[in-house]
Enzyme design. Structure first.
Site, PDB file in Angstrom:
ATOM      1  N   ASP A  21       0.615  -1.057  -0.388  1.00  0.00           N
ATOM      2  CA  ASP A  21      -0.144  -0.212  -0.030  1.00  0.00           C
ATOM      3  C   ASP A  21       0.703   1.345  -0.145  1.00  0.00           C
ATOM      4  O   ASP A  21       1.876   1.358   0.740  1.00  0.00           O
ATOM      5  CB  ASP A  21      -1.009  -0.071   0.762  1.00  0.00           C
ATOM      6  N   GLU A  69      -0.212  -0.960   5.211  1.00  0.00           N
ATOM      7  CA  GLU A  69       1.467  -1.364   6.334  1.00  0.00           C
ATOM      8  C   GLU A  69       1.198   0.699   7.348  1.00  0.00           C
ATOM      9  O   GLU A  69       1.087   1.004   8.024  1.00  0.00           O
ATOM     10  CB  GLU A  69       2.465  -0.767   5.808  1.00  0.00           C
TER      11      GLU A  69
END
Length: 490
Positions: A79, A146
């Site tokens: 991400d 994350e």
């Protein structure tokens, strides 16, 4: 499709980074990229596995003659932070990142670039695709979410990794190697308030704080940058000492791990107090621009007419503003053991007050505490909780994760330093980072695993000024290749 990066060297890594730019992947929307990587890796004959939370593991066998080497885990996250300038029309769930090259650096166009951590994923992909590089068995671990909660690492399935060496590819300074990181915790706050009708004789205004640099709430928290959330709360608290007003709404920040760049509040004010308001805004703007003249050259405070709307009761307004004024933000303590390193900090990342479906006003906020010391995380989290508990808000301490305790005598570190000197011609700087690398979490699940983190030069992460130095990517690639070629035998 934007393909400006495919001509850069080394082509292997830039081609894959271009693919990542072309594939939308904000946090919570990693599925499209993950499925694309599964198809790609399967086509290369690699084994793939998705754990229950959604992390992707790709295994590649050793190159010929390297079968007796230790398995190396190449680790990054899928991400990216989704931040854009207010004048940019961009849907991070649908639109590709439009890149441009300026003076040797790759930039996006008014949005975050996603070099954090797209370049780490791209490097691992280039290793997985290679047919001429020397390496032992490879496990490429790509985690999810994350940037928002570290959920991928926190819920990583135990027992799926075989490697004893982990190279985290999520650092942002060429020439540095990280051997420790901060742990952290989210403080999520909610409260619903009764809404009352505004006096029809009042006029509504929206106050906006804008033009701030923002940045990473760990890497940039010590740099003296202003927080738009802190400034708007400060402004409102000072204003309530000067005149009466009703508070209708406010909003600031979008991520708990980004220093807020913009914030606004809508107030309802009596006609006879408007002159006081205008003068105060001008004075506040002048004072804060002078206060942050070194770090925030574009700071602006503006006042615009708005639509009259319901507001909080005066007692609720005062209590809420007081609680937010007490919320911790910025550096709490510098490390006594590591010179120049932030030990403990808090970022007042997100604030909102808006109309709720039940006719009430809904307040929510999110703060992120970080520290190299786990007990200090707990302490500062409870300081924040205490501030909002005083107004009977619902406060939850969530997504806590451990720090990564540095081991300066680790064998992997010594090997890294030797290889770095051979490849780069100078010694690496050994550092500890005030940010939540996934190493600490993964290390807690896999005791005995040795880890280092390194990467190319990335600046402005978590903000639309994010950029990556082209030359440093080449150095990053050469260092990674050399490390894999020289990995120790089992």
């Amino acid at each position: 499709m934007n393909d400006v990066l495919t001509t850069l060297e080394p082509k292997a890594i830039w081609r894959h980074f271009q693919t990542l730019c072309n594939t939308p992947r904000p946090s919570y929307h990693e599925a499209e990229l993950r499925e694309r990587l599964i198809r790609w890796a399967s086509g290369l004959g690699h084994q793939t596995y998705v754990d229950p939370v959604g992390n992707l593991l790709i295994r590649k066998v050793a190159s010929q003659g390297m079968e007796d080497r230790e398995t190396v885990v190449l680790q990054g996250h899928l991400d990216m932070v989704a931040q854009k300038n207010a004048d940019i029309d961009h849907d991070f769930t649908k639109d590709p990142i439009v890149t441009q090259i300026i003076d040797g650096w790759v930039h996006a166009t008014g949005t975050t670039l996603g070099a954090d951590n797209g370049i780490g994923v791209a490097a691992a992909m280039a290793i997985l695709e290679s047919t001429d590089l020397a390496h032992g068995p490879i496990e490429a671990l790509f985690t999810i979410e994350e940037e928002t909660s570290l959920r991928g690492a926190l819920q990583l399935e135990e027992g799926i990794l075989k490697g004893k060496i982990l190279l985290n590819l999520d650092s942002e300074d060429r020439g540095d190697v990280y051997i420790g990181c901060a742990g952290g915790m989210d403080i999520n706050i909610e409260k619903h308030y009764p809404a009352v009708a505004a006096d029809s004789s009042r006029k509504a205004f929206t106050i906006t704080v804008s033009g701030l640099r923002g940045g990473h709430s760990g890497l940039d928290i010590h740099k003296g940058r202003a927080s738009a959330n802190v400034l708007i709360v400060r402004l409102l608290n000072l204003l309530k000492e000067r005149c009466e007003f009703g508070l209708s709404a406010f909003a600031g920040g979008t991520l708990r791990n980004a220093i807020s760049r913009d914030a606004q509040a809508t107030i309802n004010i009596n006609h006879n107090d408007q002159a006081t308001l205008f003068a105060f805004i001008e004075g506040f703007k002048k004072a804060t621009k002078a206060e942050f003249s070194t770090t925030e050259a574009n700071l602006d405070v503006t006042l615009n007419a708005a639509e009259l709307d319901s507001e909080l009761r005066d007692a609720d307004k005062d209590a809420l503003l007081n609680a937010m004024f007490c919320a911790p933000h910025g550096v709490h303590r510098m490390s006594a053991d590591l010179e120049g390193v932030t030990e403990t900090s808090c970022n007042f990342g997100v604030i909102n007050l808006r109309n709720a479906a039940d006719g009430k006003k809904a307040f929510d906020a999110c703060l992120l505490v970080r520290s190299l010391v786990d007990s200090a995380v707990e302490h500062l989290a409870y300081v924040a909780k205490s501030a909002f508990s005083l107004i009977q808000a619902d406060v939850k301490l969530e997504n806590g994760y451990p720090g990564w305790r540095p081991d300066p005598n680790a064998g992997l570190l010594k090997h890294f330093l030797t290889v770095h000197t051979d490849v780069m011609g100078h010694e690496a700087n050994v550092k500890v980072i005030h940010a939540g690398l996934e190493c600490g979490i993964i290390g807690a699940k896999y005791p005995g695993m040795e880890m280092v983190s390194f990467g190319p030069n990335i600046r402005g992460a978590h903000s639309p000024t994010e950029r990556m130095e082209i030359d440093s990517v080449g150095d990053f690639w050469r260092l990674l290749v050399a490390l894999l070629a020289s990995v120790t035998k089992v």
